[in-house]
Design a protein around this motif. Structure first.
Motif, PDB file in Angstrom:
ATOM      1  N   SER A  68      35.249  33.246  46.282  1.00  6.19           N
ATOM      2  CA  SER A  68      34.470  34.479  46.352  1.00  6.19           C
ATOM      3  C   SER A  68      35.120  35.667  45.653  1.00  6.19           C
ATOM      4  CB  SER A  68      34.236  34.855  47.828  1.00  6.19           C
ATOM      5  OG  SER A  68      35.477  35.136  48.475  1.00  6.19           O
ATOM      6  N   LEU A  69      36.276  35.477  45.030  1.00  6.44           N
ATOM      7  CA  LEU A  69      37.052  36.602  44.514  1.00  6.44           C
ATOM      8  C   LEU A  69      36.305  37.396  43.447  1.00  6.44           C
ATOM      9  CD1 LEU A  69      40.770  36.845  43.806  1.00  6.44           C
ATOM     10  CD2 LEU A  69      39.216  37.449  41.951  1.00  6.44           C
ATOM     11  N   ARG A  70      36.334  38.724  43.622  1.00  6.19           N
ATOM     12  CA  ARG A  70      35.894  39.663  42.600  1.00  6.19           C
ATOM     13  C   ARG A  70      37.061  40.591  42.280  1.00  6.19           C
ATOM     14  NH1 ARG A  70      30.463  42.530  44.532  1.00  6.19           N
ATOM     15  NH2 ARG A  70      30.880  43.706  42.597  1.00  6.19           N
ATOM     16  N   VAL A  71      37.059  41.157  41.084  1.00  5.59           N
ATOM     17  CA  VAL A  71      38.157  42.044  40.689  1.00  5.59           C
ATOM     18  C   VAL A  71      38.110  43.316  41.528  1.00  5.59           C
ATOM     19  CG1 VAL A  71      38.170  41.122  38.353  1.00  5.59           C
ATOM     20  CG2 VAL A  71      36.817  43.162  38.851  1.00  5.59           C
ATOM     21  N   ASN A  72      39.264  43.943  41.734  1.00 14.16           N
ATOM     22  CA  ASN A  72      39.320  45.203  42.487  1.00 14.16           C
ATOM     23  C   ASN A  72      39.612  46.394  41.589  1.00 14.16           C
ATOM     24  OD1 ASN A  72      41.961  44.644  41.926  1.00 14.16           O
ATOM     25  ND2 ASN A  72      42.679  44.647  44.039  1.00 14.16           N
ATOM     26  N   LEU A  73      39.437  46.195  40.283  1.00 15.40           N
ATOM     27  CA  LEU A  73      39.497  47.280  39.307  1.00 15.40           C
ATOM     28  C   LEU A  73      38.206  47.254  38.488  1.00 15.40           C
ATOM     29  CD1 LEU A  73      43.119  46.891  37.877  1.00 15.40           C
ATOM     30  CD2 LEU A  73      42.320  48.696  39.398  1.00 15.40           C
ATOM     31  N   PRO A  74      37.714  48.405  38.051  1.00 17.71           N
ATOM     32  CA  PRO A  74      36.539  48.391  37.185  1.00 17.71           C
ATOM     33  C   PRO A  74      36.865  47.720  35.858  1.00 17.71           C
ATOM     34  CG  PRO A  74      37.465  50.605  37.303  1.00 17.71           C
ATOM     35  CD  PRO A  74      38.187  49.774  38.335  1.00 17.71           C
ATOM     36  N   ARG A  75      35.881  47.043  35.310  1.00 14.96           N
ATOM     37  CA  ARG A  75      36.141  46.287  34.079  1.00 14.96           C
ATOM     38  C   ARG A  75      36.637  47.164  32.932  1.00 14.96           C
ATOM     39  NH1 ARG A  75      32.194  42.869  32.058  1.00 14.96           N
ATOM     40  NH2 ARG A  75      31.003  42.575  33.975  1.00 14.96           N
ATOM     41  N   GLU A  76      36.305  48.477  32.942  1.00 15.92           N
ATOM     42  CA  GLU A  76      36.766  49.362  31.876  1.00 15.92           C
ATOM     43  C   GLU A  76      38.287  49.444  31.821  1.00 15.92           C
ATOM     44  OE1 GLU A  76      32.914  51.271  33.485  1.00 15.92           O
ATOM     45  OE2 GLU A  76      34.587  50.078  34.220  1.00 15.92           O
ATOM     46  N   LEU A  77      38.950  49.235  32.962  1.00 12.07           N
ATOM     47  CA  LEU A  77      40.411  49.321  33.010  1.00 12.07           C
ATOM     48  C   LEU A  77      41.081  47.975  32.735  1.00 12.07           C
ATOM     49  CD1 LEU A  77      40.945  51.608  36.140  1.00 12.07           C
ATOM     50  CD2 LEU A  77      40.877  52.268  33.728  1.00 12.07           C
ATOM     51  N   MET A  78      40.304  46.905  32.704  1.00 11.10           N
ATOM     52  CA  MET A  78      40.894  45.575  32.582  1.00 11.10           C
ATOM     53  C   MET A  78      40.893  45.027  31.161  1.00 11.10           C
ATOM     54  SD  MET A  78      39.549  43.616  36.005  1.00 11.10           S
ATOM     55  CE  MET A  78      40.601  42.200  35.637  1.00 11.10           C
ATOM     56  N   GLN A  81      42.600  46.770  24.400  1.00  7.43           N
ATOM     57  CA  GLN A  81      42.166  47.864  23.534  1.00  7.43           C
ATOM     58  C   GLN A  81      41.312  47.357  22.380  1.00  7.43           C
ATOM     59  OE1 GLN A  81      45.383  50.175  21.896  1.00  7.43           O
ATOM     60  NE2 GLN A  81      44.050  51.836  21.245  1.00  7.43           N
ATOM     61  N   ALA A  82      41.678  46.220  21.828  1.00 10.92           N
ATOM     62  CA  ALA A  82      40.953  45.691  20.669  1.00 10.92           C
ATOM     63  C   ALA A  82      39.652  44.990  21.048  1.00 10.92           C
ATOM     64  CB  ALA A  82      41.849  44.707  19.907  1.00 10.92           C
ATOM     65  N   TYR A  83      39.420  44.789  22.364  1.00  4.56           N
ATOM     66  CA  TYR A  83      38.265  44.002  22.783  1.00  4.56           C
ATOM     67  C   TYR A  83      37.849  44.447  24.182  1.00  4.56           C
ATOM     68  CZ  TYR A  83      35.348  39.780  22.953  1.00  4.56           C
ATOM     69  OH  TYR A  83      34.297  38.893  23.003  1.00  4.56           O
ATOM     70  N   PRO A  84      37.072  45.513  24.294  1.00  5.40           N
ATOM     71  CA  PRO A  84      36.706  46.052  25.610  1.00  5.40           C
ATOM     72  C   PRO A  84      36.009  45.004  26.481  1.00  5.40           C
ATOM     73  CG  PRO A  84      36.147  47.604  23.872  1.00  5.40           C
ATOM     74  CD  PRO A  84      36.546  46.324  23.195  1.00  5.40           C
ATOM     75  N   PHE A  85      36.233  45.120  27.772  1.00  8.66           N
ATOM     76  CA  PHE A  85      35.664  44.179  28.744  1.00  8.66           C
ATOM     77  C   PHE A  85      34.271  44.672  29.154  1.00  8.66           C
ATOM     78  CE2 PHE A  85      36.482  42.021  33.137  1.00  8.66           C
ATOM     79  CZ  PHE A  85      35.561  41.043  32.821  1.00  8.66           C
ATOM     80  N   ARG A  97      28.039  43.138  36.797  1.00  6.52           N
ATOM     81  CA  ARG A  97      28.635  44.058  37.755  1.00  6.52           C
ATOM     82  C   ARG A  97      29.878  44.745  37.188  1.00  6.52           C
ATOM     83  NH1 ARG A  97      29.145  39.928  42.704  1.00  6.52           N
ATOM     84  NH2 ARG A  97      29.928  38.700  40.933  1.00  6.52           N
ATOM     85  N   ARG A  98      30.099  45.975  37.601  1.00  4.34           N
ATOM     86  CA  ARG A  98      31.282  46.703  37.152  1.00  4.34           C
ATOM     87  C   ARG A  98      32.549  46.061  37.704  1.00  4.34           C
ATOM     88  NH1 ARG A  98      32.961  53.031  38.191  1.00  4.34           N
ATOM     89  NH2 ARG A  98      34.236  53.260  36.309  1.00  4.34           N
ATOM     90  N   TYR A  99      32.448  45.448  38.883  1.00  3.69           N
ATOM     91  CA  TYR A  99      33.548  44.707  39.499  1.00  3.69           C
ATOM     92  C   TYR A  99      33.127  43.237  39.553  1.00  3.69           C
ATOM     93  CZ  TYR A  99      35.260  49.297  40.968  1.00  3.69           C
ATOM     94  OH  TYR A  99      35.722  50.596  40.986  1.00  3.69           O
ATOM     95  N   PRO A 100      33.257  42.525  38.450  1.00  2.00           N
ATOM     96  CA  PRO A 100      32.698  41.171  38.377  1.00  2.00           C
ATOM     97  C   PRO A 100      33.548  40.141  39.107  1.00  2.00           C
ATOM     98  CG  PRO A 100      33.819  41.709  36.343  1.00  2.00           C
ATOM     99  CD  PRO A 100      33.843  42.962  37.179  1.00  2.00           C
ATOM    100  N   GLY A 101      32.990  38.945  39.212  1.00  2.00           N
ATOM    101  CA  GLY A 101      33.709  37.830  39.796  1.00  2.00           C
ATOM    102  C   GLY A 101      34.711  37.231  38.830  1.00  2.00           C
ATOM    103  N   VAL A 105      35.851  37.142  34.288  1.00  4.08           N
ATOM    104  CA  VAL A 105      37.151  37.450  33.687  1.00  4.08           C
ATOM    105  C   VAL A 105      37.617  36.279  32.830  1.00  4.08           C
ATOM    106  CG1 VAL A 105      39.543  38.114  34.123  1.00  4.08           C
ATOM    107  CG2 VAL A 105      37.742  38.914  35.656  1.00  4.08           C
ATOM    108  N   LEU A 106      37.446  35.060  33.332  1.00  4.82           N
ATOM    109  CA  LEU A 106      37.844  33.891  32.553  1.00  4.82           C
ATOM    110  C   LEU A 106      37.037  33.799  31.268  1.00  4.82           C
ATOM    111  CD1 LEU A 106      39.471  31.305  32.231  1.00  4.82           C
ATOM    112  CD2 LEU A 106      37.724  30.117  33.571  1.00  4.82           C
ATOM    113  N   ARG A 107      35.717  34.023  31.350  1.00  2.10           N
ATOM    114  CA  ARG A 107      34.896  33.991  30.141  1.00  2.10           C
ATOM    115  C   ARG A 107      35.359  35.048  29.143  1.00  2.10           C
ATOM    116  NH1 ARG A 107      30.599  32.720  33.942  1.00  2.10           N
ATOM    117  NH2 ARG A 107      30.214  34.947  34.303  1.00  2.10           N
ATOM    118  N   TYR A 108      35.702  36.228  29.651  1.00  2.00           N
ATOM    119  CA  TYR A 108      36.186  37.294  28.773  1.00  2.00           C
ATOM    120  C   TYR A 108      37.460  36.874  28.044  1.00  2.00           C
ATOM    121  CZ  TYR A 108      38.737  41.534  27.521  1.00  2.00           C
ATOM    122  OH  TYR A 108      39.482  42.477  26.845  1.00  2.00           O
ATOM    123  N   LEU A 109      38.418  36.327  28.780  1.00  2.00           N
ATOM    124  CA  LEU A 109      39.686  35.924  28.161  1.00  2.00           C
ATOM    125  C   LEU A 109      39.482  34.828  27.127  1.00  2.00           C
ATOM    126  CD1 LEU A 109      42.006  35.909  31.307  1.00  2.00           C
ATOM    127  CD2 LEU A 109      42.018  37.574  29.434  1.00  2.00           C
TER     128      LEU A 109
END
Length: 259
Positions: A68-78, A81-85, A97-101, A105-109
């Motif tokens: 069930s884990l979601r991030v506890n920081l807004p995606r703008e901070l995660m 610099q070269a590739y905004p989340f 969601r601004r605080y996604p599951g 994050v894995l898809r982003y990476l």
């Protein structure tokens, strides 16, 4: 001067290090013993053979993610610099969601690695056995592939990015080893279903403790949270729950431990 650099680990740190090194013109090898990039953001239902994570002979599992884990920081901070989340459509799946599951994050990476070609220098299923400094200030890196083939390669530098979240940190409760109930660390927590109708004590009330207590409340008979951050003799029922209480830190062996 361009260098030949080894990066150990293809999680968030290893991927961005690989990107920066490639951008500066260096040649790079990123070693990753798993089957995909993403490091600690790769969820698995698998847990370790020792729920507390203290047995040196246990089968180790790298991930500490619960389902069930979601991030506890807004995606703008995660984001890097070269590739905004920002929310993107990754093969038909997107979490706006601004605080996604954790899946987002894995898809982003993984998309970051593909976008900048870092995935092309990653050696999957390859575990680093040791790295040692040799003559001329070079590094010898010995690695083992999935088929048990062992190789050595020489580098100008090594960057270690294998993380530290797979090593549990346990609370010291005198006498707890003689307590007969089930004990586990949150590293091996995945879903709340196994705790149906049980009385559970969580030691710790920070990020994972806050998440897991809510997860458990819908299944467990009672959830008791022990925290060092509250005054002694605290015993507070938590707002919005009929089965959850906050306590001061556990000091005896009469309670179970988790988290």
């Amino acid at each position: 001067m361009f260098r030949h650099v080894a990066v150990i680990g293809a999680g968030a740190a290893g991927l961005v290090v690989g990107h920066e090194l490639l951008r500066e013109g260096h040649t790079v090898v990123v070693y990753e013993k798993g089957e995909q990039v993403g490091g600690s953001w790769i969820y698995t239902s698998e847990t370790e053979s020792d729920p507390l994570g203290v047995d040196p002979n246990r089968y180790p599992v790298h991930s500490s993610l619960y389902k069930s884990l979601r991030v506890n920081l807004p995606r703008e901070l995660m984001g890097f610099q070269a590739y905004p989340f920002v929310a993107r459509n990754y093969e038909g799946s997107v979490d706006l969601r601004r605080y996604p599951g954790h899946e987002e994050v894995l898809r982003y990476l993984q998309n970051f690695a593909r976008e900048f070609g870092v995935d092309q220098v990653v050696r999957l299923h390859t575990e680093v056995l040791n790295a040692r400094l040799v003559e001329s200030n070079k590094w010898k890196v010995k690695s083992r592939k999935k088929d048990d083939v062992v190789e050595e390669e020489t580098f100008d530098a090594v960057v270690v990015c294998n993380g530290h979240f797979s090593v549990p940190r346990l609370a010291q409760v005198p006498g707890i080893d003689s307590w007969p109930g089930k004990q586990m660390h949150s590293h091996n927590y995945r879903i709340p279903n196994p705790f149906q109708d049980q009385v559970v004590i969580l030691i710790g009330h920070y990020a994972s403790g806050l998440d897991i207590k809510r997860d458990l409340a819908g299944f467990a008979k009672e959830v008791h949270i022990a925290s060092r951050s509250v005054a002694d003799e605290t015993h507070e029922k938590q707002p919005g729950y009929d089965n959850m209480w906050l306590h001061s830190m556990v000091r005896t062996k009469k309670c179970s431990r988790m988290g």
